[in-house]
Design a protein around this motif. Structure first.
Motif, short mmCIF file in Angstrom:
data_model
loop_
_atom_site.label_atom_id
_atom_site.label_comp_id
_atom_site.label_asym_id
_atom_site.label_seq_id
_atom_site.Cartn_x
_atom_site.Cartn_y
_atom_site.Cartn_z
N SER A 170 0.52 -1.31 0.31
CA SER A 170 -0.25 0.08 0.28
C SER A 170 0.86 1.03 -0.28
O SER A 170 1.74 1.33 1.05
N PRO A 171 0.83 1.84 -0.67
CA PRO A 171 1.66 3.56 -0.51
C PRO A 171 1.42 4.56 0.71
O PRO A 171 1.81 5.03 1.10
N VAL A 172 0.38 4.18 0.96
CA VAL A 172 0.18 4.08 2.41
C VAL A 172 0.69 4.22 3.93
O VAL A 172 1.33 4.67 4.91
N VAL A 173 1.69 3.11 3.61
CA VAL A 173 2.51 2.65 3.85
C VAL A 173 4.08 2.99 3.66
O VAL A 173 5.32 2.99 3.98
N GLU A 203 -2.38 -1.34 3.99
CA GLU A 203 -2.98 -0.30 4.47
C GLU A 203 -3.67 -0.41 5.58
O GLU A 203 -3.97 0.37 6.31
N ALA A 204 -5.03 -1.73 5.69
CA ALA A 204 -5.81 -1.69 7.05
C ALA A 204 -4.87 -1.80 7.97
O ALA A 204 -5.05 -1.71 9.50
N LEU A 205 -3.64 -2.47 8.45
CA LEU A 205 -2.63 -2.64 9.28
C LEU A 205 -2.27 -1.58 10.09
O LEU A 205 -2.47 -0.34 11.11
N ALA A 206 -1.70 -0.34 8.33
CA ALA A 206 -1.96 1.02 9.24
C ALA A 206 -2.93 1.17 9.70
O ALA A 206 -2.84 2.52 10.72
N ARG A 207 -4.17 1.52 9.21
CA ARG A 207 -5.61 2.42 9.77
C ARG A 207 -5.64 1.66 11.48
O ARG A 207 -6.02 2.16 11.96
N ILE A 208 -5.11 0.09 11.35
CA ILE A 208 -5.20 -0.32 12.64
C ILE A 208 -4.67 0.72 13.64
O ILE A 208 -5.18 0.69 14.69
N GLY A 209 -3.86 0.50 13.41
CA GLY A 209 -2.48 1.32 14.05
C GLY A 209 -2.81 2.37 14.96
O GLY A 209 -2.68 3.31 15.70
N SER A 210 -3.09 3.69 13.51
CA SER A 210 -3.38 5.05 13.38
C SER A 210 -4.73 4.80 14.24
O SER A 210 -5.51 5.68 15.00
N GLY A 211 -6.01 3.69 14.14
CA GLY A 211 -7.32 3.84 14.53
C GLY A 211 -7.74 3.34 16.10
O GLY A 211 -6.96 3.99 17.04
N TYR A 220 6.30 -0.63 11.46
CA TYR A 220 6.56 -2.39 11.36
C TYR A 220 6.45 -2.96 11.91
O TYR A 220 5.33 -4.05 12.21
N ASP A 221 6.83 -2.79 13.52
CA ASP A 221 6.07 -3.71 14.12
C ASP A 221 4.98 -3.67 15.34
O ASP A 221 4.58 -4.17 15.34
N VAL A 222 4.58 -2.24 14.90
CA VAL A 222 3.20 -2.46 15.42
C VAL A 222 2.36 -3.11 14.26
O VAL A 222 1.59 -3.68 14.75
N MET A 223 2.78 -2.60 13.10
CA MET A 223 1.37 -3.10 11.95
C MET A 223 1.53 -5.18 12.33
O MET A 223 1.54 -6.22 12.04
N ASN A 224 3.57 -5.40 12.20
CA ASN A 224 3.59 -6.88 12.78
C ASN A 224 2.84 -7.71 13.59
O ASN A 224 2.77 -8.85 13.53
N HIS A 300 -8.28 -3.78 3.41
CA HIS A 300 -8.98 -2.58 4.15
C HIS A 300 -9.75 -2.71 2.90
O HIS A 300 -10.02 -3.22 1.48
N TRP A 301 -11.75 -2.02 2.92
CA TRP A 301 -12.60 -1.59 1.31
C TRP A 301 -13.06 -0.63 2.17
O TRP A 301 -13.60 -0.46 3.38
N ASP A 302 -14.08 0.15 0.86
CA ASP A 302 -14.75 1.14 1.63
C ASP A 302 -16.38 0.51 1.39
O ASP A 302 -16.96 1.74 2.31
N ASP A 303 -16.36 0.64 0.28
CA ASP A 303 -17.42 0.15 -0.78
C ASP A 303 -18.36 -0.71 0.43
O ASP A 303 -18.03 -1.65 1.20
N LYS A 304 -20.22 -0.53 0.77
CA LYS A 304 -20.56 -2.32 1.35
C LYS A 304 -20.78 -2.95 -0.05
O LYS A 304 -21.76 -4.02 0.62
N GLN A 305 -20.63 -3.46 -0.92
CA GLN A 305 -20.80 -4.58 -2.20
C GLN A 305 -19.90 -5.64 -1.48
O GLN A 305 -20.59 -6.76 -1.55
N ALA A 306 -19.04 -5.48 -0.91
CA ALA A 306 -17.58 -6.93 -0.96
C ALA A 306 -18.98 -7.57 0.69
O ALA A 306 -19.69 -7.05 1.55
N ARG A 307 -18.76 -9.13 -0.50
CA ARG A 307 -19.54 -10.10 0.35
C ARG A 307 -18.55 -10.82 0.83
O ARG A 307 -18.03 -11.58 0.32
#
Length: 433
Positions: A170-173, A203-211, A220-224, A300-307
């Motif tokens: 992810s470019p976020v990381v 991207e999801a790991l970074a979101r969890i770490g900051s959220g 990387y230690d936090v995400m790992n 990580h995903w944004d929309d509500k269509q994922a199933r």
């Protein structure tokens, strides 16, 4: 005993694998030297699944560490681990890959042959090899190119279950501009040569770490640590006895309705050891609600269509089976499944919680959200490939190789999206928890 052999590849794979060993050796009462100091015979009952028993009753990880550069680079070891892991087979190359897929792929003649020799030597000492698990990231050159070559060799040489723990870029990381190339070029080998791919989204790991973990700049230690906790929960059903237990093949077989759609996602509750106190107030129902929350997914995903196509809820702790069954039944009624699997949620209960926890849960899901993560890489891949940017770094690959990898990745994404668009199962509730 049905053993599992772990292969950690590249800097990211070695670091994540080391965190995983840190968690499970603590759960089994083993110190950093491999000496058992536990307090329950259950810790030793299935310890041979992941650990080898060597001289002086030491338990060391059954793992092979691989890198195209120097595998003993101190940045890839946590301080406590060096005495334990120094005894493991190491496979090193003469130079790094420069984060380029083709450089990792072209190490085949030097590193992969050496890796296969070590793999066969370790395998021959085992009673019954249950599975091979590969820990790697597909954003770098070694975790993408070298693993692609290794997986193909493994498929030709071995009929055991091949599972990968695959970290998606992810470019976020990371700011490595060629990560989309590496990721997309890796997908064909993951489709053809792996039985199960447990995808972990940076991207999801970074979101969890900051959220949820409230870390200003998660490293990387936090995400790992988050990813390794989920890996620990996923493998607990093969490492400890339980009320309703499963082997790894049994768990994964129920999650793969079609051979190509074997890309799984993970969710964990609680998400870190500093939330252990929270687990005292969470019964099966509370854990299940956390597990199906999008905030707890390592994808990580944004929309509500994922199933969901199917999922397995793996509980840990002394929990009431009646309450577990009630929580799973409620989840079955509310998760909007594709209609392919009438009872979308299977469950397993392991009596042994992680150290410091009263209870925890891990959800392993075949979920169309993985198509979103792959589509992100395809989108960035196309923007660069359209201008033929950076292709001069990829010696040995042609434009046809890039186009073929793109096509196969797009086809995989399309297959997930096609199932996502099928009518909902009769009686289900079109709602995401």
């Amino acid at each position: 005993m049905r053993e599992i052999l772990t292969v950690q590849v590249g800097g990211a794979g070695i670091r994540l694998g080391n965190q995983f060993w840190d968690y499970i050796r603590t759960e089994h009462g083993v110190d950093h030297l491999g000496v058992y100091h536990g307090n329950s015979h259950l810790q030793l009952q299935y310890i041979d699944v992941y650990f080898s028993d060597i001289e002086m009753k030491r338990h060391v990880p059954r793992a092979i560490l691989v890198d195209s550069g120097n595998v003993t680079d101190s940045t890839k070891y946590n301080r406590w681990q060096l005495p334990m892991l120094i005894t493991l087979p190491h496979v090193s190359g003469s130079a790094g890959t420069g984060n380029v897929f083709s450089h990792g792929l072209l190490h085949r003649s030097k590193v992969v042959d050496n890796l296969m020799e070590n793999f066969r030597r370790v395998s021959e000492t085992l009673e019954s090899l249950q599975a091979v698990q590969v820990i790697h990231a597909i954003g770098g050159g070694t975790g993408s190119g070298l693993v692609s070559a290794f997986l193909r060799e493994l498929r030709d040489d071995n009929t055991r279950l091949v599972t990968t723990w695959t970290v998606l870029p992810s470019p976020v990381v990371s700011d490595k501009v060629v990560e989309p190339y590496n990721a997309v070029l890796s997908v064909p080998a993951l489709i053809d040569s792996a039985d199960v791919v447990c995808a972990i989204d940076n991207e999801a790991l970074a979101r969890i770490g900051s959220g949820k973990l409230r870390t200003a700049h998660p490293n990387y230690d936090v995400m790992n640590s988050v990813a390794a906790l989920a890996m620990s929960g996923t493998t607990a059903c093969v490492r400890f006895p339980g009320q309703q237990n499963s082997d790894w093949r049994g768990v994964t077989a129920n999650l793969v309705p079609f051979p190509r759609l074997h890309f799984l996602t993970l969710s964990q509750a609680p998400l870190a050891r500093n939330f252990a106190e929270q687990s005292r107030n969470l019964g099966p129902q509370g854990l299940m609600q956390e597990l199906v929350s999008r905030e707890n997914f390592l994808m990580h995903w944004d929309d509500k269509q994922a199933r969901y196509l199917a999922c397995a809820a793996l509980f840990r702790g002394r929990l009431s089976m009646a309450q577990v069954d009630a929580a799973v039944a409620k989840a079955n009624g509310r998760i909007a499944s594709s209609g392919l699997v009438p009872d979308a949620v299977m469950r397993s209960v392991c009596d042994i919680p992680p150290p410091g926890f009263t209870a925890s849960g891990t959800l392993v899901a075949n979920h169309t959200a993985v198509a979103r993560a792959l589509a992100r890489s395809v989108d960035k891949f196309r923007k660069m490939f359209k201008k033929r940017a950076f292709m001069h770094w990829y010696e040995g690959l042609t434009e046809a190789d890039f186009a073929e990898a793109e096509k196969r990745t797009v086809d995989l994404v399309a297959e997930y999206i096609q199932l996502e668009r099928q009518p909902k199962q009769a009686g289900g509730v079109d709602e995401q928890w």
